[in-house]
Design a protein around this motif. Structure first.
Motif, mmCIF file in Angstrom:
data_model
loop_
_atom_site.group_PDB
_atom_site.id
_atom_site.type_symbol
_atom_site.label_atom_id
_atom_site.label_comp_id
_atom_site.label_asym_id
_atom_site.label_seq_id
_atom_site.Cartn_x
_atom_site.Cartn_y
_atom_site.Cartn_z
ATOM 1 N N LEU A 181 -27.678 41.751 0.818
ATOM 2 C CA LEU A 181 -28.458 43.500 1.864
ATOM 3 C C LEU A 181 -26.665 44.433 1.936
ATOM 4 O O LEU A 181 -26.730 45.723 1.419
ATOM 5 N N LYS A 182 -25.559 44.214 1.527
ATOM 6 C CA LYS A 182 -24.569 44.451 1.207
ATOM 7 C C LYS A 182 -24.470 45.152 -0.020
ATOM 8 O O LYS A 182 -23.872 46.655 -0.294
ATOM 9 N N VAL A 183 -24.765 44.484 -0.965
ATOM 10 C CA VAL A 183 -24.538 44.851 -2.246
ATOM 11 C C VAL A 183 -25.640 46.451 -2.807
ATOM 12 O O VAL A 183 -25.523 46.250 -4.163
ATOM 13 N N ARG A 215 -19.692 42.735 -12.525
ATOM 14 C CA ARG A 215 -17.732 43.081 -12.021
ATOM 15 C C ARG A 215 -18.184 43.967 -10.340
ATOM 16 O O ARG A 215 -17.354 43.973 -9.323
ATOM 17 N N LEU A 216 -18.806 45.271 -10.018
ATOM 18 C CA LEU A 216 -18.944 45.983 -9.152
ATOM 19 C C LEU A 216 -19.337 44.994 -7.766
ATOM 20 O O LEU A 216 -18.634 45.573 -6.434
ATOM 21 N N VAL A 217 -20.139 44.009 -8.280
ATOM 22 C CA VAL A 217 -20.614 42.871 -7.093
ATOM 23 C C VAL A 217 -19.121 42.238 -6.786
ATOM 24 O O VAL A 217 -18.924 42.050 -5.845
ATOM 25 N N GLN A 218 -18.702 41.510 -8.152
ATOM 26 C CA GLN A 218 -17.849 41.505 -7.572
ATOM 27 C C GLN A 218 -16.500 42.055 -6.298
ATOM 28 O O GLN A 218 -15.689 40.734 -5.816
ATOM 29 N N LYS A 219 -16.249 43.096 -6.865
ATOM 30 C CA LYS A 219 -15.908 44.020 -6.488
ATOM 31 C C LYS A 219 -16.000 44.025 -4.601
ATOM 32 O O LYS A 219 -14.804 43.869 -4.306
ATOM 33 N N VAL A 220 -17.495 43.950 -4.132
ATOM 34 C CA VAL A 220 -17.669 43.962 -3.121
ATOM 35 C C VAL A 220 -17.438 42.790 -2.088
ATOM 36 O O VAL A 220 -17.100 42.535 -1.008
ATOM 37 N N MET A 221 -17.905 41.644 -3.154
ATOM 38 C CA MET A 221 -17.478 40.274 -2.503
ATOM 39 C C MET A 221 -16.039 40.349 -2.097
ATOM 40 O O MET A 221 -15.816 39.755 -0.882
ATOM 41 N N LYS A 222 -15.369 40.654 -3.368
ATOM 42 C CA LYS A 222 -13.835 40.679 -2.451
ATOM 43 C C LYS A 222 -13.181 41.147 -0.913
ATOM 44 O O LYS A 222 -11.706 41.014 -0.509
ATOM 45 N N GLU A 223 -14.169 42.569 -1.414
ATOM 46 C CA GLU A 223 -13.670 43.362 0.119
ATOM 47 C C GLU A 223 -14.179 43.010 1.071
ATOM 48 O O GLU A 223 -14.038 43.358 2.212
ATOM 49 N N SER A 224 -15.041 41.813 1.117
ATOM 50 C CA SER A 224 -15.914 41.042 2.373
ATOM 51 C C SER A 224 -15.088 40.226 3.604
ATOM 52 O O SER A 224 -14.268 39.348 2.625
ATOM 53 N N SER A 225 -15.574 39.997 3.951
ATOM 54 C CA SER A 225 -14.881 38.890 4.962
ATOM 55 C C SER A 225 -15.173 37.871 4.745
ATOM 56 O O SER A 225 -17.080 37.942 4.718
ATOM 57 N N TRP A 226 -14.848 36.618 5.163
ATOM 58 C CA TRP A 226 -16.108 35.351 4.899
ATOM 59 C C TRP A 226 -17.220 35.515 5.902
ATOM 60 O O TRP A 226 -18.163 35.135 5.305
ATOM 61 N N TRP A 227 -16.692 35.913 7.160
ATOM 62 C CA TRP A 227 -18.114 35.773 7.934
ATOM 63 C C TRP A 227 -19.546 36.857 7.006
ATOM 64 O O TRP A 227 -20.475 36.311 7.987
ATOM 65 N N GLU A 228 -19.001 38.395 6.483
ATOM 66 C CA GLU A 228 -19.960 38.582 5.928
ATOM 67 C C GLU A 228 -20.466 38.159 4.625
ATOM 68 O O GLU A 228 -21.608 37.598 4.132
ATOM 69 N N ARG A 229 -19.194 36.908 4.190
ATOM 70 C CA ARG A 229 -20.116 36.484 3.148
ATOM 71 C C ARG A 229 -20.791 35.424 3.380
ATOM 72 O O ARG A 229 -21.890 34.565 2.419
ATOM 73 N N ARG A 230 -20.385 34.704 4.389
ATOM 74 C CA ARG A 230 -21.058 33.179 4.444
ATOM 75 C C ARG A 230 -21.201 32.665 5.954
ATOM 76 O O ARG A 230 -21.757 32.170 6.148
ATOM 77 N N GLY A 231 -20.881 33.788 6.842
ATOM 78 C CA GLY A 231 -21.069 33.180 8.154
ATOM 79 C C GLY A 231 -21.766 33.510 8.536
ATOM 80 O O GLY A 231 -22.500 33.004 9.747
#
Length: 287
Positions: A237-239, A31-47
């Motif tokens: 790296l972000k999480v 859940r903590l990791v999912q929270k970081v993902m939701k707060e991240s932009s598409w560029w950070e997640r995949r771009g």
């Protein structure tokens, strides 16, 4: 609940009542990791990863990578005979040859192994894989001739071989450093996923050259990569601060060591770690 579904997939299903507490630890971290993902932009997640991947052509087909890396190595991390990185063990070689000379053959062996993996696949998959291997090799050759200024074909080809061979040594090293020598588990008796990964996976320190060549997931965020293989390299790296802080708070191991320290360990204990079968670890009280 997305976190619960992901946990069930990664852990292979639930256990009895005694596993509830263990599962909740992984679910809470998820859940903590999912929270970081939701707060991240598409560029950070995949771009970021997509932009890097578009400039790199690999050798293995997606099917071969999925089977060898996801279905075997990730599903059975440090399980003897399944996901224990045994593919890199060549027990009849002396330690100096194995650690520093044998890896130099990887640039030649890799395309041959990749082609061997294509046996039995549809012709479309075979054609696509061969095309991508050829495109990757030609792209580097073209850059050396047209950008780097090489004047001869032989010089450019030799440079390609030397570069790939040079990076094959740390590639083989990090593949064994981050698992072998850590707790190993029996195929019929293993701990829950979060205990398996935190005990059987190790991070190396960040290194600009190795980070760029192999990615954060293989170097400094290998623990994160094994706990959450669906994350992109950049998101691992972000999480990383979230994962390391959580595991520390839960008194779970967050294993880190230096490259030179692991090299010294393997050089001094080569017979024990790479020739003889490592002993099976029983995590008393956790299983």
């Amino acid at each position: 609940d997305v976190a619960k579904v992901i946990e069930e997939v990664l852990s292979g299903g639930g256990g009895g009542e005694e596993d509830v507490g263990k599962e909740s630890v992984m679910m809470e971290l998820t859940r903590l990791v999912q929270k970081v993902m939701k707060e991240s932009s598409w560029w950070e997640r995949r771009g970021v990863d997509c932009s890097i991947l578009t400039a790199i052509c690999g050798s293995f087909s997606a099917q071969a990578g999925m089977h060898g890396h996801i279905k075997m190595h990730h599903a059975h991390t440090n399980v003897i005979g399944l996901g224990d990185s045994s593919v890199w063990k060549v027990p009849f070689l002396p330690r100096v040859v194995y650690l520093f000379l044998a890896p130099l053959s990887v640039p030649v062996i890799t395309p041959l192994v990749a082609l061997a993996h294509l046996k039995g696949h549809p012709s479309g998959v075979v054609a696509r894989t061969v095309l991508m291997i050829a495109l990757g090799l030609y792209s580097q050759y073209w850059l050396l001739i047209n950008v780097s200024g090489f004047r001869s074909m032989h010089g450019a080809l030799f440079c390609m071989l030397v570069c790939r061979a040079m990076f094959s040594i740390p590639y083989i090293h990090v593949n064994i450093f981050q698992h072998i020598g850590l707790p190993m588990f029996s195929p019929t008796r293993r701990p829950k996923r979060i205990y398996q990964m935190t005990h059987g996976v190790l991070n190396l320190p960040r290194n600009p050259l190795l980070d760029w060549t192999f990615g954060h997931s293989l170097i400094s965020c290998h623990v994160e990569h094994h706990l959450f293989p669906f994350l992109s390299d950049n998101m691992c790296l972000k999480v990383k601060p979230v994962v390391s802080k959580y595991l520390t708070e839960k008194t779970l191991p967050y294993q880190e060591d230096t490259y030179l320290s692991r090299l010294h360990l393997f050089f001094s204990k080569y017979q024990e770690l790479m020739v003889l079968a490592p002993p099976i670890t029983e995590l008393v009280g956790l299983q």
